[in-house]
Design a protein around this motif. Sequence first.
Motif, PDB file in Angstrom:
ATOM      1  N   VAL A  36     -76.723  39.289   6.870  1.00  0.00           N
ATOM      2  CA  VAL A  36     -76.079  38.796   5.335  1.00  0.00           C
ATOM      3  C   VAL A  36     -74.516  39.330   5.159  1.00  0.00           C
ATOM      4  O   VAL A  36     -73.697  38.443   4.615  1.00  0.00           O
ATOM      5  CB  VAL A  36     -77.181  39.158   4.400  1.00  0.00           C
ATOM      6  CG1 VAL A  36     -76.920  40.764   4.105  1.00  0.00           C
ATOM      7  CG2 VAL A  36     -76.914  38.557   2.996  1.00  0.00           C
ATOM      8  N   TRP A  37     -74.212  40.298   5.709  1.00  0.00           N
ATOM      9  CA  TRP A  37     -72.778  40.740   5.437  1.00  0.00           C
ATOM     10  C   TRP A  37     -72.037  39.777   6.065  1.00  0.00           C
ATOM     11  O   TRP A  37     -70.912  39.478   5.372  1.00  0.00           O
ATOM     12  CB  TRP A  37     -72.753  42.178   5.899  1.00  0.00           C
ATOM     13  CG  TRP A  37     -73.753  42.941   5.721  1.00  0.00           C
ATOM     14  CD1 TRP A  37     -74.791  43.597   6.339  1.00  0.00           C
ATOM     15  CD2 TRP A  37     -74.177  43.452   4.038  1.00  0.00           C
ATOM     16  NE1 TRP A  37     -75.711  44.281   5.634  1.00  0.00           N
ATOM     17  CE2 TRP A  37     -75.424  44.258   4.616  1.00  0.00           C
ATOM     18  CE3 TRP A  37     -73.737  43.018   2.986  1.00  0.00           C
ATOM     19  CZ2 TRP A  37     -76.113  44.677   3.174  1.00  0.00           C
ATOM     20  CZ3 TRP A  37     -74.213  43.657   1.967  1.00  0.00           C
ATOM     21  CH2 TRP A  37     -75.374  44.302   1.957  1.00  0.00           C
ATOM     22  N   ASP A  38     -72.100  39.330   7.434  1.00  0.00           N
ATOM     23  CA  ASP A  38     -71.116  38.342   7.784  1.00  0.00           C
ATOM     24  C   ASP A  38     -71.197  37.145   7.368  1.00  0.00           C
ATOM     25  O   ASP A  38     -70.278  36.396   7.048  1.00  0.00           O
ATOM     26  CB  ASP A  38     -71.515  38.124   9.391  1.00  0.00           C
ATOM     27  CG  ASP A  38     -71.280  39.323  10.394  1.00  0.00           C
ATOM     28  OD1 ASP A  38     -70.330  40.129  10.042  1.00  0.00           O
ATOM     29  OD2 ASP A  38     -71.637  39.346  11.318  1.00  0.00           O
ATOM     30  N   GLN A  39     -72.408  36.643   6.569  1.00  0.00           N
ATOM     31  CA  GLN A  39     -72.569  35.558   5.774  1.00  0.00           C
ATOM     32  C   GLN A  39     -71.871  35.504   4.559  1.00  0.00           C
ATOM     33  O   GLN A  39     -71.510  34.395   4.198  1.00  0.00           O
ATOM     34  CB  GLN A  39     -74.064  35.099   5.741  1.00  0.00           C
ATOM     35  CG  GLN A  39     -74.832  34.824   7.042  1.00  0.00           C
ATOM     36  CD  GLN A  39     -76.297  34.732   7.235  1.00  0.00           C
ATOM     37  OE1 GLN A  39     -76.831  35.252   6.033  1.00  0.00           O
ATOM     38  NE2 GLN A  39     -77.061  34.514   8.138  1.00  0.00           N
ATOM     39  N   ILE A  40     -71.866  36.565   3.910  1.00  0.00           N
ATOM     40  CA  ILE A  40     -71.250  36.686   2.643  1.00  0.00           C
ATOM     41  C   ILE A  40     -69.721  36.573   2.922  1.00  0.00           C
ATOM     42  O   ILE A  40     -68.994  35.895   2.182  1.00  0.00           O
ATOM     43  CB  ILE A  40     -71.499  37.933   1.957  1.00  0.00           C
ATOM     44  CG1 ILE A  40     -72.967  38.062   1.476  1.00  0.00           C
ATOM     45  CG2 ILE A  40     -70.447  38.517   0.907  1.00  0.00           C
ATOM     46  CD1 ILE A  40     -73.422  39.486   0.991  1.00  0.00           C
ATOM     47  N   ALA A  41     -69.302  37.129   3.949  1.00  0.00           N
ATOM     48  CA  ALA A  41     -67.815  37.048   4.072  1.00  0.00           C
ATOM     49  C   ALA A  41     -67.437  35.703   4.538  1.00  0.00           C
ATOM     50  O   ALA A  41     -66.528  35.094   3.959  1.00  0.00           O
ATOM     51  CB  ALA A  41     -67.593  37.744   5.469  1.00  0.00           C
ATOM     52  N   ALA A  42     -68.356  34.825   5.264  1.00  0.00           N
ATOM     53  CA  ALA A  42     -68.068  33.397   5.561  1.00  0.00           C
ATOM     54  C   ALA A  42     -68.357  32.718   4.098  1.00  0.00           C
ATOM     55  O   ALA A  42     -67.472  31.688   4.291  1.00  0.00           O
ATOM     56  CB  ALA A  42     -69.081  33.101   6.468  1.00  0.00           C
ATOM     57  N   ALA A  43     -69.059  32.918   3.367  1.00  0.00           N
ATOM     58  CA  ALA A  43     -69.193  32.292   2.204  1.00  0.00           C
ATOM     59  C   ALA A  43     -67.882  32.517   1.230  1.00  0.00           C
ATOM     60  O   ALA A  43     -67.365  31.519   0.662  1.00  0.00           O
ATOM     61  CB  ALA A  43     -70.563  32.806   1.211  1.00  0.00           C
ATOM     62  N   GLY A  44     -67.431  33.806   1.333  1.00  0.00           N
ATOM     63  CA  GLY A  44     -66.092  33.819   0.667  1.00  0.00           C
ATOM     64  C   GLY A  44     -64.884  32.940   1.307  1.00  0.00           C
ATOM     65  O   GLY A  44     -64.166  32.395   0.555  1.00  0.00           O
ATOM     66  N   ARG A  45     -64.726  32.935   2.647  1.00  0.00           N
ATOM     67  CA  ARG A  45     -63.675  32.347   3.212  1.00  0.00           C
ATOM     68  C   ARG A  45     -63.766  30.973   2.878  1.00  0.00           C
ATOM     69  O   ARG A  45     -62.778  30.204   2.851  1.00  0.00           O
ATOM     70  CB  ARG A  45     -63.753  32.586   4.922  1.00  0.00           C
ATOM     71  CG  ARG A  45     -63.269  33.883   5.415  1.00  0.00           C
ATOM     72  CD  ARG A  45     -63.098  33.943   6.592  1.00  0.00           C
ATOM     73  NE  ARG A  45     -64.206  33.741   7.420  1.00  0.00           N
ATOM     74  CZ  ARG A  45     -65.209  34.556   7.667  1.00  0.00           C
ATOM     75  NH1 ARG A  45     -65.108  36.023   7.287  1.00  0.00           N
ATOM     76  NH2 ARG A  45     -66.295  34.262   8.461  1.00  0.00           N
ATOM     77  N   ALA A  46     -65.117  30.464   2.639  1.00  0.00           N
ATOM     78  CA  ALA A  46     -65.287  29.195   2.407  1.00  0.00           C
ATOM     79  C   ALA A  46     -65.232  28.540   1.054  1.00  0.00           C
ATOM     80  O   ALA A  46     -65.333  27.328   0.378  1.00  0.00           O
ATOM     81  CB  ALA A  46     -66.454  28.445   3.044  1.00  0.00           C
ATOM     82  N   GLY A  47     -64.843  29.483   0.203  1.00  0.00           N
ATOM     83  CA  GLY A  47     -65.003  29.516  -1.296  1.00  0.00           C
ATOM     84  C   GLY A  47     -66.269  28.884  -1.905  1.00  0.00           C
ATOM     85  O   GLY A  47     -66.504  28.090  -2.769  1.00  0.00           O
TER      86      GLY A  47
END
Length: 268
Positions: A179-190
């Motif tokens: 989930v931590w990598d996914q949260i970061a990815a979600a942030g990068r994608a807005g």
Amino acid sequence: MNKGFSLNQATTKRWPLDELVAGCVAAGVPAVGLWREEVAEFGSDKAAALIRDAGLAVSSLCRGGFFHEADWYDDNRRAIEEAATLGTDTLVLVSGGLPGKSRDIDGARRHVSDAIGALVPDARAAGVRLAIEPLHPMFCADRCVVATLGQALEIAAAHPSDAVGVCIDTYHLWWDDQVWDQIAAAGRAGRIAAFQLADWITPLPAGVLLGRGMPGAGCVDLRRFATAVHDAGYRGYVEVEVFHEDVWSRPGPSVLAEAYAGYRAFAA
């Protein structure tokens, strides 16, 4: 800094909406997250006027989705209209489970993706963002075949980020080591459209859906979630959303105070 604390209506389920709004104003709470059933009972236009006149923001409306139901399209179009009426730009989607006696979970997820695509034009026209909420895997059969943030992001990726995002709920995602990598990815994608706090408490009650705890009552590293979501660029409201009979049986002002204290301890 995020926009601040929002009391999700589910946390004080038996507190009448007019009393909830007055309580939030008295406590200096800037926003509320609403649920369609309670809003419909009060009256959508009446609720919108009440909240607007009180100077509160509506952080989200829950829920759309349940795409396994036969009337999913019409119901979700109504949900989009209700969100616009209430003045929120975020409609939380709980995707729904397997239809009928199906065992085809891959097919169910494809249907969710197709259904969201069909709703995007309506959502964009109304100025409402669809927020896909992954639920804990134990709910896949009957409530939500989208079980990880990665699955939600994969569905969202086919659409503009201002039309489709994700809802990050600590209760549903705390177990996932990705989930931590996914949260970061979600942030990068807005893509982060909503963030909700609730704890995981044991033993789980017989009605597992009602097993959420107030922030700090269970085993979830809520501060780590809040930090990760903030570092990913999210600056929206932080909702405390708890379903539990013991919480619902208490006076609304007491629950509001505890919810706000949990927000202050872990996410402010």
